[in-house]
Design a protein around this motif. Structure first.
Motif, PDB file in Angstrom:
ATOM      1  N   LEU A  37      48.459  38.302  40.605  1.00 52.08           N
ATOM      2  CA  LEU A  37      47.019  38.147  40.830  1.00 52.08           C
ATOM      3  C   LEU A  37      46.501  36.983  39.994  1.00 52.08           C
ATOM      4  CD1 LEU A  37      44.211  40.672  41.181  1.00 52.08           C
ATOM      5  CD2 LEU A  37      44.134  39.193  39.171  1.00 52.08           C
ATOM      6  N   LYS A  38      45.581  36.231  40.583  1.00 56.68           N
ATOM      7  CA  LYS A  38      44.906  35.145  39.873  1.00 56.68           C
ATOM      8  C   LYS A  38      43.418  35.335  40.034  1.00 56.68           C
ATOM      9  CE  LYS A  38      44.928  30.945  41.572  1.00 56.68           C
ATOM     10  NZ  LYS A  38      45.376  29.586  41.952  1.00 56.68           N
ATOM     11  N   SER A  39      42.690  35.363  38.929  1.00 51.93           N
ATOM     12  CA  SER A  39      41.249  35.601  38.989  1.00 51.93           C
ATOM     13  C   SER A  39      40.551  34.827  37.888  1.00 51.93           C
ATOM     14  CB  SER A  39      40.947  37.095  38.850  1.00 51.93           C
ATOM     15  OG  SER A  39      39.557  37.326  38.746  1.00 51.93           O
ATOM     16  N   ASP A  40      39.540  34.050  38.266  1.00 50.94           N
ATOM     17  CA  ASP A  40      38.676  33.425  37.270  1.00 50.94           C
ATOM     18  C   ASP A  40      37.670  34.465  36.783  1.00 50.94           C
ATOM     19  OD1 ASP A  40      39.866  30.926  37.475  1.00 50.94           O
ATOM     20  OD2 ASP A  40      38.609  30.346  39.176  1.00 50.94           O
ATOM     21  N   PRO A  41      37.060  34.253  35.623  1.00 52.56           N
ATOM     22  CA  PRO A  41      36.045  35.201  35.164  1.00 52.56           C
ATOM     23  C   PRO A  41      34.918  35.352  36.189  1.00 52.56           C
ATOM     24  CG  PRO A  41      36.660  33.705  33.393  1.00 52.56           C
ATOM     25  CD  PRO A  41      37.303  33.185  34.642  1.00 52.56           C
ATOM     26  N   VAL A  42      34.407  36.556  36.308  1.00 49.55           N
ATOM     27  CA  VAL A  42      33.322  36.850  37.239  1.00 49.55           C
ATOM     28  C   VAL A  42      31.990  36.598  36.539  1.00 49.55           C
ATOM     29  CG1 VAL A  42      32.183  38.666  38.564  1.00 49.55           C
ATOM     30  CG2 VAL A  42      34.681  38.523  38.511  1.00 49.55           C
ATOM     31  N   PHE A  43      31.084  35.873  37.223  1.00 48.80           N
ATOM     32  CA  PHE A  43      29.752  35.601  36.706  1.00 48.80           C
ATOM     33  C   PHE A  43      28.762  36.561  37.371  1.00 48.80           C
ATOM     34  CE2 PHE A  43      32.110  31.748  36.028  1.00 48.80           C
ATOM     35  CZ  PHE A  43      31.639  31.247  34.825  1.00 48.80           C
ATOM     36  N   PRO A  44      28.146  37.465  36.627  1.00 47.83           N
ATOM     37  CA  PRO A  44      27.215  38.417  37.240  1.00 47.83           C
ATOM     38  C   PRO A  44      26.097  37.767  38.037  1.00 47.83           C
ATOM     39  CG  PRO A  44      27.777  39.142  35.036  1.00 47.83           C
ATOM     40  CD  PRO A  44      28.371  37.775  35.194  1.00 47.83           C
ATOM     41  N   VAL A  45      25.618  36.601  37.578  1.00 40.27           N
ATOM     42  CA  VAL A  45      24.501  35.966  38.267  1.00 40.27           C
ATOM     43  C   VAL A  45      24.887  35.511  39.672  1.00 40.27           C
ATOM     44  CG1 VAL A  45      24.934  33.604  37.480  1.00 40.27           C
ATOM     45  CG2 VAL A  45      22.578  34.349  37.905  1.00 40.27           C
ATOM     46  N   PHE A  46      26.184  35.364  39.934  1.00 33.75           N
ATOM     47  CA  PHE A  46      26.639  34.964  41.266  1.00 33.75           C
ATOM     48  C   PHE A  46      27.172  36.165  42.048  1.00 33.75           C
ATOM     49  CE2 PHE A  46      27.812  31.066  38.637  1.00 33.75           C
ATOM     50  CZ  PHE A  46      26.569  30.492  38.815  1.00 33.75           C
ATOM     51  N   SER A  47      26.606  37.332  41.820  1.00 29.34           N
ATOM     52  CA  SER A  47      27.125  38.562  42.425  1.00 29.34           C
ATOM     53  C   SER A  47      27.215  38.462  43.941  1.00 29.34           C
ATOM     54  CB  SER A  47      26.244  39.744  42.023  1.00 29.34           C
ATOM     55  OG  SER A  47      24.878  39.504  42.371  1.00 29.34           O
ATOM     56  N   LYS A  48      26.261  37.812  44.569  1.00 34.45           N
ATOM     57  CA  LYS A  48      26.264  37.693  46.029  1.00 34.45           C
ATOM     58  C   LYS A  48      27.241  36.616  46.512  1.00 34.45           C
ATOM     59  CE  LYS A  48      21.388  39.037  46.000  1.00 34.45           C
ATOM     60  NZ  LYS A  48      19.999  38.597  46.273  1.00 34.45           N
ATOM     61  N   TYR A  49      27.584  35.713  45.627  1.00 34.83           N
ATOM     62  CA  TYR A  49      28.470  34.602  45.967  1.00 34.83           C
ATOM     63  C   TYR A  49      29.848  35.100  46.378  1.00 34.83           C
ATOM     64  CZ  TYR A  49      31.259  30.353  44.999  1.00 34.83           C
ATOM     65  OH  TYR A  49      32.116  29.301  45.078  1.00 34.83           O
ATOM     66  N   TYR A  50      30.315  36.185  45.723  1.00 31.10           N
ATOM     67  CA  TYR A  50      31.678  36.656  45.960  1.00 31.10           C
ATOM     68  C   TYR A  50      31.830  37.393  47.290  1.00 31.10           C
ATOM     69  CZ  TYR A  50      32.091  35.495  41.051  1.00 31.10           C
ATOM     70  OH  TYR A  50      32.083  34.822  39.853  1.00 31.10           O
ATOM     71  N   ASP A  51      30.744  37.568  48.006  1.00 27.16           N
ATOM     72  CA  ASP A  51      30.845  38.167  49.329  1.00 27.16           C
ATOM     73  C   ASP A  51      31.481  37.200  50.325  1.00 27.16           C
ATOM     74  OD1 ASP A  51      30.424  40.156  51.316  1.00 27.16           O
ATOM     75  OD2 ASP A  51      28.598  39.144  51.976  1.00 27.16           O
ATOM     76  N   GLU A  52      31.334  35.905  50.069  1.00 27.96           N
ATOM     77  CA  GLU A  52      31.880  34.902  50.979  1.00 27.96           C
ATOM     78  C   GLU A  52      32.847  33.945  50.287  1.00 27.96           C
ATOM     79  OE1 GLU A  52      28.615  32.912  52.807  1.00 27.96           O
ATOM     80  OE2 GLU A  52      27.965  34.665  53.942  1.00 27.96           O
ATOM     81  N   HIS A  53      33.001  34.086  48.976  1.00 30.20           N
ATOM     82  CA  HIS A  53      33.908  33.228  48.219  1.00 30.20           C
ATOM     83  C   HIS A  53      34.844  34.105  47.394  1.00 30.20           C
ATOM     84  CE1 HIS A  53      30.428  30.710  49.193  1.00 30.20           C
ATOM     85  NE2 HIS A  53      31.273  29.700  49.190  1.00 30.20           N
ATOM     86  N   PRO A  54      36.101  33.684  47.215  1.00 29.45           N
ATOM     87  CA  PRO A  54      37.111  34.572  46.622  1.00 29.45           C
ATOM     88  C   PRO A  54      36.758  35.053  45.217  1.00 29.45           C
ATOM     89  CG  PRO A  54      38.141  32.651  47.631  1.00 29.45           C
ATOM     90  CD  PRO A  54      36.670  32.379  47.612  1.00 29.45           C
ATOM     91  N   LEU A  55      36.937  36.333  45.036  1.00 32.15           N
ATOM     92  CA  LEU A  55      36.842  36.953  43.725  1.00 32.15           C
ATOM     93  C   LEU A  55      38.173  36.826  42.989  1.00 32.15           C
ATOM     94  CD1 LEU A  55      35.557  38.990  41.655  1.00 32.15           C
ATOM     95  CD2 LEU A  55      36.343  40.807  43.170  1.00 32.15           C
ATOM     96  N   ALA A  56      39.254  36.893  43.741  1.00 26.56           N
ATOM     97  CA  ALA A  56      40.605  36.788  43.185  1.00 26.56           C
ATOM     98  C   ALA A  56      41.549  36.396  44.312  1.00 26.56           C
ATOM     99  CB  ALA A  56      41.044  38.102  42.552  1.00 26.56           C
ATOM    100  N   GLU A  57      42.788  36.071  43.938  1.00 25.32           N
ATOM    101  CA  GLU A  57      43.837  35.753  44.911  1.00 25.32           C
ATOM    102  C   GLU A  57      45.092  36.512  44.514  1.00 25.32           C
ATOM    103  OE1 GLU A  57      45.769  31.808  47.107  1.00 25.32           O
ATOM    104  OE2 GLU A  57      44.570  31.598  45.286  1.00 25.32           O
ATOM    105  N   VAL A  58      45.784  37.079  45.486  1.00 22.48           N
ATOM    106  CA  VAL A  58      46.979  37.869  45.196  1.00 22.48           C
ATOM    107  C   VAL A  58      48.170  37.321  45.972  1.00 22.48           C
ATOM    108  CG1 VAL A  58      45.679  39.973  44.704  1.00 22.48           C
ATOM    109  CG2 VAL A  58      46.478  39.536  47.043  1.00 22.48           C
ATOM    110  N   VAL A  59      49.363  37.630  45.464  1.00 23.28           N
ATOM    111  CA  VAL A  59      50.615  37.303  46.145  1.00 23.28           C
ATOM    112  C   VAL A  59      51.253  38.603  46.606  1.00 23.28           C
ATOM    113  CG1 VAL A  59      52.942  36.365  45.893  1.00 23.28           C
ATOM    114  CG2 VAL A  59      51.002  35.201  44.821  1.00 23.28           C
ATOM    115  N   LEU A  60      51.659  38.671  47.876  1.00 22.16           N
ATOM    116  CA  LEU A  60      52.385  39.807  48.424  1.00 22.16           C
ATOM    117  C   LEU A  60      53.812  39.357  48.724  1.00 22.16           C
ATOM    118  CD1 LEU A  60      49.252  39.926  49.667  1.00 22.16           C
ATOM    119  CD2 LEU A  60      50.118  42.050  50.591  1.00 22.16           C
TER     120      LEU A  60
END
Length: 613
Positions: free
Chosen positions: A121-144
């Motif tokens: 898993l790769k994830s940048d820190p989450v910014f609370p002020v951009f809470s709505k941003y993560y609905d259309e932009h990646p919160l994290a990326e995973v490898v399967l």
């Protein structure tokens, strides 16, 4: 007795039956040499063939045991059946899917070599002020990774941060992953308002549920990696538009403050000047009267030019409460105050600094006529914006405007200009929970005095030099009516209607100068003497029925008197005579809907009187 030595090869296919069980079918052949044990018998050789099946059980990541049988035929000698038990150690580089490195930046999650797994898993820190941003932009990326010898399909991955999301969000994953292959997937999530309660940096558990099909069965695995969540005031300057998330027209404290300021200063306005400009003036003066001061932030990532470092920005209510802030905090508050009363704003960035701008709602050519200093404005896509430097709260609005214009002109080639409404499409505005109420308003007398001082300063700056030149020209013997009319228009644009009417009357008396006759009607219109205005415009239209300025004035006067039919008739003729002028008075179009919609549109801006120069 007989001894044999053989050399050959075999090939086969491995079939996955279960995650821990596989079957291998194989066949092969080669050449063997037989030797009778005893003296005098020469060796002889022939081909041989073999075939069989083996079942392998995985008992650990790299260990398996097998049970199988095979039939062998040695040409010219005999055939036999062999049954055997085997054990095997699978070298990591040779095992299915094992040993393949994760892409750079991914944190390992699992690598146990069973089925389909989320391995990293790769994830940048989450910014609370951009809470709505993560609905259309990646919160994290995973490898399967598929560790099996058969494909995995019907793959479904869902994610949720429990307590901070109202529901799980499904992630799009490719429908089939081949044996030993990797696939990446981006994780999204719609946070609720609780995320804005995070006041200090923390970690939250990201619940991942992976479902897939393999060996004819459906499997389900759960993962719970942690993600870093920053405090609610955190931001980085990778994209200057991120600042727009802090600007809100619905911040209760800012909205209540701005509306109260407008109500308290309404009677002090100059009806001839741009109303949005005067609103911005009084809002700025209210910030000064409230005691707001500029405080330099020594740790500001913006000032240091560090695009990756975390910076701290204040919400409007926080700046109002603390009564201080740096350049971005004060710009956020100013923009929020203006947005709450319907004035569009913009963020202007220069290296290490931020200031604000607002839209005047007039065309650049009209701004040039009214103010005559194009370098004092920002022109973008046919709109006129006025820059304001919010760190200049120690000076009045005119000083802040002057400084904003200076910085814009000095950095025009490198400055960033971001209309807030456009930035909101990417970084939606937020309002922090537990919003404070609007603070007490400054005294109305102080607000009106500040507004009048700034209006007088504007009039002195713009009117006096231009009026002096025209007055000198008008005093010359035989001065043309056009000069007197131009002087009258200049006075009228700044609300000095008595002086304007005097010049228009003089000009109209010279050969019945039509532009001055029109402008006399405009003076009545500006002073809300609609009956006298309509009579004056009728007089001009009897001379020139298609005069666009008279048609415009007549349409506005008739509309104000409630004579909708006459207003519609005048406006229809105006659309033919001057479509551009008609577009500026579109609220008069009788083809539009009546009622509240039209009234709101008509009241949204001051009437645009068409002065005939």
């Amino acid at each position: 007795s007989l001894s044999t030595i053989s050399l050959g090869a075999s090939a086969g296919v491995r079939l996955g039956l279960l995650p821990f069980l596989s079957a291998s079918l194989f066949g092969g052949g080669g050449y063997f040499v037989g030797l009778l044990n005893g003296p005098g018998a020469p060796p002889e050789g022939n081909p041989y063939l073999s075939g069989g099946i083996r079942f392998d059980f995985d008992i650990a990541d790299s260990w398996s045991i097998g049970l199988g049988g095979a039939y062998r035929y040695f040409g010219g000698l005999f055939g036999d059946t062999a049954i055997g038990v085997s054990g095997a150690y699978h070298l990591p580089a040779l095992a299915i899917g094992r040993g393949s490195p994760l892409p750079e930046g991914f944190t390992p999650l699992s690598n146990d070599g069973r089925g389909l797994r989320v391995t990293g898993l790769k994830s940048d820190p989450v910014f609370p002020v951009f809470s709505k941003y993560y609905d259309e932009h990646p919160l994290a990326e995973v490898v399967l990774r598929n560790f099996e010898a058969v494909p995995a399909d019907k793959i479904k991955l869902t994610a949720i941060v429990k307590g901070y999301m109202d529901g799980a969000r499904e992630t799009t994953v490719q429908t089939r992953i081949e044996p030993g292959k990797d696939a990446t997937a981006q994780v999204y999530g719609l946070f609720n308002e609780k995320l804005l309660e995070v006041a200090e940096q923390t970690k939250l558990s990201l619940s991942l549920v992976l479902e897939y099909s393999q060996y004819g069965k459906t499997y389900r695995d759960e993962y719970a990696p942690s993600i870093d969540v920053l405090y609610r005031n955190a931001m980085i300057w990778e994209d200057d538009r991120r600042m727009a998330a802090f600007i809100s027209a619905r911040d209760p404290a800012a909205s209540g403050f701005a509306r109260g300021v407008l109500a308290a200063s309404r009677d002090a306005r100059n009806s001839a000047l741009n109303q949005d400009l005067q609103s911005a003036m009084v809002i700025y003066e209210a910030m000064r009267s409230h005691g707001l001061v500029y405080t330099k932030d020594p740790a500001s990532a913006l000032a240091k030019g560090d695009k990756k470092a975390v910076d701290t920005l204040q919400f409007p209510q926080e700046t109002l409460a603390s009564r201080n802030g740096d350049c971005d905090d004060l710009s956020i508050l100013f923009c929020s105050l203006l947005e709450s009363i319907g004035i569009e704003t913009a963020i202007v960035t220069t290296p290490g600094h931020v200031f604000a701008a607002f839209q005047l709602g007039i065309r650049p050519e009209d701004a040039a006529k009214a103010y005559g200093r194009s370098e004092d404005f920002i022109v973008r896509d046919g709109s006129t914006w006025l820059p304001v430097e919010l760190t200049s709260l120690s000076s009045d609005f005119m000083g802040a405007w002057k400084e904003g214009a200076r910085q814009w002109n000095a950095e025009k080639g490198t400055a960033g200009f971001y209309p807030v409404h456009d930035a909101w499409k990417l970084f939606a505005p937020v309002v922090v929970s537990g919003a404070a109420k609007a603070p007490a308003l400054p005294a109305a007398t102080r607000l009106t005095a500040g507004l009048k001082t700034n209006v007088q300063g504007l009039v002195a700056r713009e009117l006096s030099p231009r009026a002096e030149a025209l007055i000198a020209e008008a005093k010359k013997p035989g001065a043309p009516a056009k000069t007197l009319n131009s002087l009258g228009v200049l006075y009228a644009r700044y609300g000095q209607y008595d002086k304007a009417l005097e010049q228009f009357t003089k000009a109209a008396g010279k050969d019945t100068y039509r532009p001055a006759m029109v402008n006399i009607g405009n003076i009545y219109l500006a002073q809300k003497q609609y009956r006298q205005a309509s009579e004056q415009f009728r007089k001009v239209l009897r001379i020139a029925p298609a005069d666009p300025f008279s048609l415009a004035g007549a349409a506005m006067a008739f509309d104000a008197l409630g004579s909708r039919a006459e207003a519609g008739d005048a406006y229809a003729k105006l659309k033919t005579a001057d479509p551009g002028l008609a577009e500026q008075l579109a609220y008069l179009d009788t083809a539009k809907a009546d009622g509240g919609t039209r009234a709101a549109e008509a009241d949204s801006k001051e009437a645009k009187i068409a002065w005939n120069e």
